[in-house]
Structure formats: C-alpha cells, structure tokens
Motif scaffolding. Structure first.
Motif, short mmCIF file in Angstrom:
data_model
loop_
_atom_site.label_atom_id
_atom_site.label_comp_id
_atom_site.label_asym_id
_atom_site.label_seq_id
_atom_site.Cartn_x
_atom_site.Cartn_y
_atom_site.Cartn_z
N LEU A 78 -26.94 117.10 -3.82
CA LEU A 78 -26.63 116.69 -5.32
C LEU A 78 -27.04 115.11 -5.34
CD1 LEU A 78 -22.79 117.29 -5.52
CD2 LEU A 78 -24.50 117.88 -7.18
N LEU A 79 -27.63 114.44 -4.27
CA LEU A 79 -28.37 113.31 -4.43
C LEU A 79 -29.73 113.09 -4.18
CD1 LEU A 79 -25.89 111.62 -1.27
CD2 LEU A 79 -25.66 111.57 -4.12
N ILE A 80 -30.24 114.38 -4.15
CA ILE A 80 -31.91 114.38 -4.31
C ILE A 80 -32.21 114.81 -5.42
CG2 ILE A 80 -33.86 115.72 -3.31
CD1 ILE A 80 -32.01 115.89 -0.64
N PRO A 81 -32.93 113.73 -6.21
CA PRO A 81 -33.07 114.04 -8.00
C PRO A 81 -33.67 115.49 -7.93
CG PRO A 81 -33.95 111.98 -7.19
CD PRO A 81 -33.26 112.47 -5.96
N VAL A 82 -34.64 116.08 -7.53
CA VAL A 82 -35.25 117.31 -7.66
C VAL A 82 -34.17 118.44 -7.31
CG1 VAL A 82 -36.45 117.69 -5.33
CG2 VAL A 82 -37.42 118.58 -7.78
N LEU A 83 -33.25 118.24 -6.64
CA LEU A 83 -32.41 119.31 -6.09
C LEU A 83 -31.10 119.35 -6.94
CD1 LEU A 83 -32.86 119.52 -2.33
CD2 LEU A 83 -33.83 121.01 -3.97
N THR A 133 -37.43 122.11 -13.61
CA THR A 133 -39.34 122.47 -13.62
C THR A 133 -39.69 121.99 -12.45
OG1 THR A 133 -38.60 122.53 -16.35
CG2 THR A 133 -41.00 122.26 -15.35
N ASP A 134 -39.34 120.68 -12.24
CA ASP A 134 -40.14 120.08 -11.04
C ASP A 134 -39.99 120.62 -9.66
OD1 ASP A 134 -40.86 117.95 -12.80
OD2 ASP A 134 -38.94 116.74 -12.40
N LEU A 135 -38.73 121.37 -9.44
CA LEU A 135 -38.57 122.27 -8.37
C LEU A 135 -39.39 123.33 -8.34
CD1 LEU A 135 -37.10 122.66 -5.76
CD2 LEU A 135 -35.21 123.63 -7.29
N LEU A 136 -39.37 123.94 -9.60
CA LEU A 136 -40.22 125.14 -9.48
C LEU A 136 -41.84 125.00 -9.23
CD1 LEU A 136 -38.99 126.95 -12.61
CD2 LEU A 136 -38.87 127.85 -10.07
N ARG A 137 -42.21 123.33 -9.92
CA ARG A 137 -43.61 123.37 -9.44
C ARG A 137 -43.92 122.95 -7.98
NH1 ARG A 137 -43.49 118.74 -12.57
NH2 ARG A 137 -43.62 119.81 -14.66
#
Length: 141
Positions: A78-83, A133-137
């Motif tokens: 929850l504290l990690i932006p991409v996650l 989208t960032d995580l998928l990338r």
C-alpha cells in the motif's frame, strides 16, 4: 471568464486536488499500519487470540502465518506507488474472505470490520488505478 478569475479557479482546484492526494496518502498509511500492526502482527507472532481463532477454523498455524504474511505484504505494498492499487484490490479480496469466515464460522460477531475496510480499500484501488499501467509495463520487461 477573465484571466484573473480563471487563475483563482485553477488555484482552488489544484489546492483541492492536493488536499485530496494528501488525504488519500494518509488513508493509505493508516490502513497500512492497521494491516501491518493490528492484523498481521498478532498472527505472525502467534498471539494466543490469533492461535485460538485459526484453531477454531481448523486452519492451524499454517493458515494463520499465511494470512498474516499476506496482510503484511499488502500493508507494505500500500505504501509502494506502483503497487498501491493492486495491494488495495488484494486486501479487499482478503477482506471478502474474512467477511465470509466471520459470518459462517463466527456467527457474524465481527463481520462489519472487513466490510468497513473494503470501502477505503476500494477508494484507493480506484484512485490509484493509473499505477496499474506502470506495473504492467514493468512486468512486461
């Protein structure tokens, strides 16, 4: 609209947006602390209350440690932006399971807690959905 009026409206909109982002971040930190300390920690240190609950479920220590690890991982994520969005969705799914267990095994004694937690988690998942989208990338690399 005059240029001066437009800048005042834009300034109030950006201030409102900033306050909303800060409030959302505070909510994420509060939920991360809740899931990490109040929920995961008792399971991970085998506190007697957690042990009793999981024994009553018939899941034993393996279930207790697994759920505790999932809650702790969700709290950190929850504290990690991409996650953030994925973590909120995963914790929501865990809370659906907790609700079902509360209703079916424990006669609904604490069934409201997971339902209450799902609401802010759903808000976080939706508000931070752009990070998916960032995580998928990242995952496609």
């Amino acid at each position: 609209m005059s240029g001066n009026t437009a800048s005042v409206v834009a300034g109030s909109t950006s201030a409102r947006g900033r306050r909303a982002r800060v409030a959302l971040r505070v909510l994420q930190v509060v939920l991360a602390l809740f899931f990490g300390i109040a929920s995961a920690l008792p399971k991970l240190i085998a506190h007697s209350s957690a042990v009793e609950s999981f024994d009553e479920l018939g899941w034993g220590s393996a279930g207790m440690y697994t759920i505790g690890a999932l809650e702790l991982a969700g709290a950190v994520a929850l504290l990690i932006p991409v996650l953030q969005s994925v973590a909120a969705m995963a914790l929501s799914a865990l809370m659906v399971g907790a609700f079902v267990v509360q209703v079916t095994v424990f006669d609904g004694e604490y069934a409201a807690t997971p339902v209450i937690l799902i609401l802010p988690l759903a808000l976080i998942a939706w508000a931070r959905r752009g990070h998916n989208t960032d995580l998928l990338r990242i995952l496609r690399r």
